[in-house]
Design a protein around this motif. Structure first.
Motif, PDB file in Angstrom:
ATOM      1  N   LEU A  27       3.258  16.510  -7.746  1.00 26.76           N
ATOM      2  CA  LEU A  27       2.418  16.129  -6.609  1.00 26.76           C
ATOM      3  C   LEU A  27       1.120  15.472  -7.071  1.00 26.76           C
ATOM      4  CD1 LEU A  27       2.952  19.215  -4.280  1.00 26.76           C
ATOM      5  CD2 LEU A  27       4.079  16.990  -4.191  1.00 26.76           C
ATOM      6  N   LEU A  28       0.557  15.953  -8.163  1.00 25.17           N
ATOM      7  CA  LEU A  28      -0.645  15.304  -8.696  1.00 25.17           C
ATOM      8  C   LEU A  28      -0.313  13.929  -9.268  1.00 25.17           C
ATOM      9  CD1 LEU A  28      -2.434  18.334 -10.403  1.00 25.17           C
ATOM     10  CD2 LEU A  28      -3.192  17.069  -8.385  1.00 25.17           C
ATOM     11  N   GLU A  29       0.852  13.809  -9.889  1.00 27.00           N
ATOM     12  CA  GLU A  29       1.281  12.514 -10.396  1.00 27.00           C
ATOM     13  C   GLU A  29       1.414  11.501  -9.266  1.00 27.00           C
ATOM     14  OE1 GLU A  29       5.079  10.517 -12.792  1.00 27.00           O
ATOM     15  OE2 GLU A  29       5.270  12.496 -11.853  1.00 27.00           O
ATOM     16  N   LEU A  30       2.070  11.910  -8.185  1.00 30.14           N
ATOM     17  CA  LEU A  30       2.264  10.993  -7.064  1.00 30.14           C
ATOM     18  C   LEU A  30       0.943  10.685  -6.368  1.00 30.14           C
ATOM     19  CD1 LEU A  30       5.619  12.344  -5.582  1.00 30.14           C
ATOM     20  CD2 LEU A  30       5.254  10.486  -7.221  1.00 30.14           C
ATOM     21  N   SER A  31       0.056  11.673  -6.288  1.00 30.68           N
ATOM     22  CA  SER A  31      -1.268  11.423  -5.709  1.00 30.68           C
ATOM     23  C   SER A  31      -2.012  10.359  -6.502  1.00 30.68           C
ATOM     24  CB  SER A  31      -2.093  12.715  -5.693  1.00 30.68           C
ATOM     25  OG  SER A  31      -1.522  13.681  -4.834  1.00 30.68           O
ATOM     26  N   SER A  32      -1.880  10.396  -7.830  1.00 28.27           N
ATOM     27  CA  SER A  32      -2.589   9.440  -8.671  1.00 28.27           C
ATOM     28  C   SER A  32      -2.054   8.024  -8.500  1.00 28.27           C
ATOM     29  CB  SER A  32      -2.482   9.851 -10.143  1.00 28.27           C
ATOM     30  OG  SER A  32      -1.174   9.650 -10.643  1.00 28.27           O
ATOM     31  N   THR A  76       0.837  -1.204   0.000  1.00 24.86           N
ATOM     32  CA  THR A  76       0.000   0.000   0.000  1.00 24.86           C
ATOM     33  C   THR A  76       0.871   1.253   0.000  1.00 24.86           C
ATOM     34  OG1 THR A  76      -1.752  -1.166   1.207  1.00 24.86           O
ATOM     35  CG2 THR A  76      -1.814   1.246   1.235  1.00 24.86           C
ATOM     36  N   VAL A  77       0.595   2.179  -0.923  1.00 27.52           N
ATOM     37  CA  VAL A  77       1.367   3.411  -1.053  1.00 27.52           C
ATOM     38  C   VAL A  77       0.636   4.555  -0.358  1.00 27.52           C
ATOM     39  CG1 VAL A  77       2.367   5.101  -2.647  1.00 27.52           C
ATOM     40  CG2 VAL A  77       2.369   2.654  -3.232  1.00 27.52           C
ATOM     41  N   VAL A  78       1.336   5.209   0.562  1.00 24.53           N
ATOM     42  CA  VAL A  78       0.779   6.334   1.322  1.00 24.53           C
ATOM     43  C   VAL A  78       1.578   7.580   0.949  1.00 24.53           C
ATOM     44  CG1 VAL A  78       0.264   7.239   3.623  1.00 24.53           C
ATOM     45  CG2 VAL A  78       0.204   4.766   3.202  1.00 24.53           C
ATOM     46  N   PHE A  79       0.870   8.635   0.550  1.00 23.61           N
ATOM     47  CA  PHE A  79       1.540   9.844   0.072  1.00 23.61           C
ATOM     48  C   PHE A  79       1.083  11.056   0.877  1.00 23.61           C
ATOM     49  CE2 PHE A  79       1.471  13.434  -3.133  1.00 23.61           C
ATOM     50  CZ  PHE A  79       2.824  13.712  -3.027  1.00 23.61           C
ATOM     51  N   ASP A  80       2.066  11.779   1.435  1.00 17.37           N
ATOM     52  CA  ASP A  80       1.818  13.056   2.107  1.00 17.37           C
ATOM     53  C   ASP A  80       2.411  14.145   1.218  1.00 17.37           C
ATOM     54  OD1 ASP A  80       1.796  15.339   3.670  1.00 17.37           O
ATOM     55  OD2 ASP A  80       2.439  14.321   5.493  1.00 17.37           O
ATOM     56  N   PRO A  81       1.576  15.008   0.603  1.00 13.75           N
ATOM     57  CA  PRO A  81       2.107  16.013  -0.333  1.00 13.75           C
ATOM     58  C   PRO A  81       3.188  16.912   0.268  1.00 13.75           C
ATOM     59  CG  PRO A  81      -0.263  15.865  -0.548  1.00 13.75           C
ATOM     60  CD  PRO A  81       0.106  15.018   0.643  1.00 13.75           C
ATOM     61  N   ASN A  82       3.020  17.319   1.525  1.00 10.85           N
ATOM     62  CA  ASN A  82       4.058  18.058   2.249  1.00 10.85           C
ATOM     63  C   ASN A  82       4.739  19.107   1.365  1.00 10.85           C
ATOM     64  OD1 ASN A  82       5.400  18.432   4.730  1.00 10.85           O
ATOM     65  ND2 ASN A  82       5.636  16.223   4.980  1.00 10.85           N
ATOM     66  N   VAL A  83       3.956  20.041   0.870  1.00  9.61           N
ATOM     67  CA  VAL A  83       4.444  21.029  -0.090  1.00  9.61           C
ATOM     68  C   VAL A  83       5.534  21.911   0.515  1.00  9.61           C
ATOM     69  CG1 VAL A  83       3.819  23.018  -1.502  1.00  9.61           C
ATOM     70  CG2 VAL A  83       2.238  21.091  -1.308  1.00  9.61           C
ATOM     71  N   ARG A  84       6.639  22.038  -0.200  1.00  5.81           N
ATOM     72  CA  ARG A  84       7.727  22.954   0.151  1.00  5.81           C
ATOM     73  C   ARG A  84       7.976  23.853  -1.060  1.00  5.81           C
ATOM     74  NH1 ARG A  84       6.625  20.835   4.277  1.00  5.81           N
ATOM     75  NH2 ARG A  84       8.016  19.989   5.899  1.00  5.81           N
ATOM     76  N   ARG A  85       7.305  24.985  -1.093  1.00  7.21           N
ATOM     77  CA  ARG A  85       7.318  25.824  -2.299  1.00  7.21           C
ATOM     78  C   ARG A  85       8.698  26.373  -2.625  1.00  7.21           C
ATOM     79  NH1 ARG A  85       1.687  29.220  -2.780  1.00  7.21           N
ATOM     80  NH2 ARG A  85       0.307  27.696  -1.811  1.00  7.21           N
ATOM     81  N   LYS A  86       9.535  26.556  -1.608  1.00  8.00           N
ATOM     82  CA  LYS A  86      10.858  27.135  -1.858  1.00  8.00           C
ATOM     83  C   LYS A  86      11.800  26.167  -2.568  1.00  8.00           C
ATOM     84  CE  LYS A  86      10.706  30.304   2.096  1.00  8.00           C
ATOM     85  NZ  LYS A  86      11.348  30.700   3.381  1.00  8.00           N
ATOM     86  N   LEU A 121     -12.413  19.160  -1.709  1.00  6.43           N
ATOM     87  CA  LEU A 121     -11.002  18.941  -2.013  1.00  6.43           C
ATOM     88  C   LEU A 121     -10.635  17.462  -1.909  1.00  6.43           C
ATOM     89  CD1 LEU A 121      -9.546  22.058  -0.192  1.00  6.43           C
ATOM     90  CD2 LEU A 121      -9.615  21.671  -2.656  1.00  6.43           C
ATOM     91  N   ALA A 122     -11.202  16.767  -0.916  1.00  9.02           N
ATOM     92  CA  ALA A 122     -10.959  15.329  -0.803  1.00  9.02           C
ATOM     93  C   ALA A 122     -11.486  14.592  -2.033  1.00  9.02           C
ATOM     94  CB  ALA A 122     -11.608  14.784   0.464  1.00  9.02           C
ATOM     95  N   GLN A 123     -12.631  15.016  -2.516  1.00 12.31           N
ATOM     96  CA  GLN A 123     -13.188  14.395  -3.727  1.00 12.31           C
ATOM     97  C   GLN A 123     -12.281  14.620  -4.929  1.00 12.31           C
ATOM     98  OE1 GLN A 123     -17.152  15.973  -4.137  1.00 12.31           O
ATOM     99  NE2 GLN A 123     -17.909  14.932  -2.300  1.00 12.31           N
ATOM    100  N   ARG A 124     -11.686  15.812  -5.018  1.00 12.96           N
ATOM    101  CA  ARG A 124     -10.776  16.101  -6.125  1.00 12.96           C
ATOM    102  C   ARG A 124      -9.570  15.161  -6.080  1.00 12.96           C
ATOM    103  NH1 ARG A 124     -10.892  21.010  -8.668  1.00 12.96           N
ATOM    104  NH2 ARG A 124      -9.474  19.949 -10.120  1.00 12.96           N
ATOM    105  N   PHE A 125      -9.038  14.958  -4.885  1.00  9.60           N
ATOM    106  CA  PHE A 125      -7.940  14.002  -4.760  1.00  9.60           C
ATOM    107  C   PHE A 125      -8.387  12.605  -5.183  1.00  9.60           C
ATOM    108  CE2 PHE A 125      -5.690  16.997  -1.884  1.00  9.60           C
ATOM    109  CZ  PHE A 125      -4.391  16.828  -2.365  1.00  9.60           C
ATOM    110  N   GLN A 126      -9.549  12.187  -4.695  1.00  6.39           N
ATOM    111  CA  GLN A 126     -10.006  10.828  -4.962  1.00  6.39           C
ATOM    112  C   GLN A 126     -10.232  10.608  -6.454  1.00  6.39           C
ATOM    113  OE1 GLN A 126     -13.847   9.162  -3.336  1.00  6.39           O
ATOM    114  NE2 GLN A 126     -12.428   8.053  -1.997  1.00  6.39           N
ATOM    115  N   GLU A 127     -10.638  11.649  -7.150  1.00  2.39           N
ATOM    116  CA  GLU A 127     -10.829  11.549  -8.596  1.00  2.39           C
ATOM    117  C   GLU A 127      -9.527  11.228  -9.323  1.00  2.39           C
ATOM    118  OE1 GLU A 127     -12.515  15.311  -9.553  1.00  2.39           O
ATOM    119  OE2 GLU A 127     -14.468  14.845  -8.648  1.00  2.39           O
ATOM    120  N   HIS A 128      -8.393  11.541  -8.687  1.00  2.00           N
ATOM    121  CA  HIS A 128      -7.093  11.274  -9.299  1.00  2.00           C
ATOM    122  C   HIS A 128      -6.597   9.858  -9.046  1.00  2.00           C
ATOM    123  CE1 HIS A 128      -6.853  15.569 -10.105  1.00  2.00           C
ATOM    124  NE2 HIS A 128      -5.766  15.341 -10.818  1.00  2.00           N
ATOM    125  N   GLY A 129      -7.275   9.110  -8.162  1.00  5.09           N
ATOM    126  CA  GLY A 129      -6.864   7.713  -8.010  1.00  5.09           C
ATOM    127  C   GLY A 129      -6.863   7.113  -6.626  1.00  5.09           C
TER     128      GLY A 129
END
Length: 317
Positions: A180-185, A159-169, A209-217
């Protein structure tokens, strides 16, 4: 092995007095890294965890590997790099509730991680693979390493678990969104915060927003809502799990990593998603009550006492 994770851990220095760092003359030294925080949190809660990384063959690298090994995490896949140094960062407390972080990690040993560092058999022996959006931002080879780890996990039904943990810098925003969308999918479970979800999808409620994520996979999406708790969306259920109140927030950094550790620990212990989210909320709250990224991560007995002594709730929808 219950959970394998991979990413950078650095030496952390914090001034012993609050205020701008220019006035500091004494610092405390710790270690910190999102993925190793999760591995340590899981180990303290009684799960087996392993951490894959590269550190410099320097005193900081030796300190990091020894510390994490001392916390019961398997570090057999950590490599000492002879050509690059261990990354550093500084965390200053400007005022109560106001923190600022400065990283010195460009060209670090961890940024040299490559797909050849990822052992397929090691991934195959785990129940969960935990990855974050920090590691692929460090370098192209780190990005490829994360993809390799996910491919191995998929090949062996881990099972793959992904935390986006955005670091914009760390990277350009458009590149960050794409990756991040690729890894979410590719993930089975995604653990975003609201700011991260808005960064990827724009404004919206936790439900939308959760639904948007779920739509990606991913099958399961857990929206972290800070002190308000979390919203969970599974295939056949959704709901809110209330947060746990604390008397004082000493240091909020690392709470999200504690949340991830608590959630995975719950699943490993056979809890259903709502119960695992409640545990995650509790661990996240406990982390904020101590200075440092891992100092507040609880052992299971203390966690259960904390949960028993504080009001919390869940509303399924």
């Amino acid at each position: 092995m219950d959970v394998v994770t991979l990413g950078e851990t650095m030496a952390l220095f914090s001034p012993e007095s609050p205020g701008p760092m220019r006035y500091a003359d004494r610092f405390s030294a710790r270690i910190a890294g999102a993925e190793s925080n999760v591995a340590i949190g899981l180990s303290r809660l009684g799960s087996e965890s392993g951490w894959i990384s590269r550190v410099g063959n320097d005193e900081f690298g030796k300190k990091i590997r020894a510390f994490i090994r001392g916390e019961g995490v398997d570090v057999s896949r950590v490599t000492f790099d002879e050509t690059a140094d261990t990354g550093l960062f500084f965390k200053e407390k400007l005022s109560p509730g106001e923190w600022r972080v400065k990283y010195y990690r460009k060209g670090s040993a961890a940024s040299k991680m490559k797909p050849e560092d990822i052992d397929e058999s090691y991934i195959a022996g785990a129940k969960f693979l935990h990855v974050t959006g920090i590691t692929p931002a460090l370098s192209d080879s780190c990005y490829e390493s994360v993809l390799t780890a996910i491919d191995y996990a998929k090949r062996h039904n881990v099972t793959v678990v992904f935390d986006p943990n955005v670091r914009r810098k760390l990277w350009p925003e458009e590149r960050a969104r794409t990756v991040l969308l690729e890894l979410s999918s590719k993930a089975d479970i995604v653990l975003p915060g609201m700011d991260e979800a808005k960064f990827l999808f724009g404004e919206g409620s936790p439900e939308k927003l959760a639904q948007r994520f779920q739509e990606h996979g991913p099958t399961v999406v857990i929206m972290k809502l800070g002190k308000e708790g979390a919203y969970y969306l599974d295939r056949d259920m959704d709901g809110y799990a209330e947060g746990f109140s604390v008397s004082e927030v000493v240091d909020p950094v690392g709470a999200g990593d504690g949340f991830s550790a608590g959630f995975l620990s719950g699943l490993l212990d056979g809890l259903d998603v709502p119960e695992a989210v409640q545990r995650a909320n509790a661990v996240g709250a406990m982390v904020t009550m101590a200075a440092g990224d891992v100092e507040g991560l609880p052992e299971k007995e203390r966690l259960l006492d904390f949960m028993d002594n504080r009001e919390h709730g869940d509303v399924e929808r």
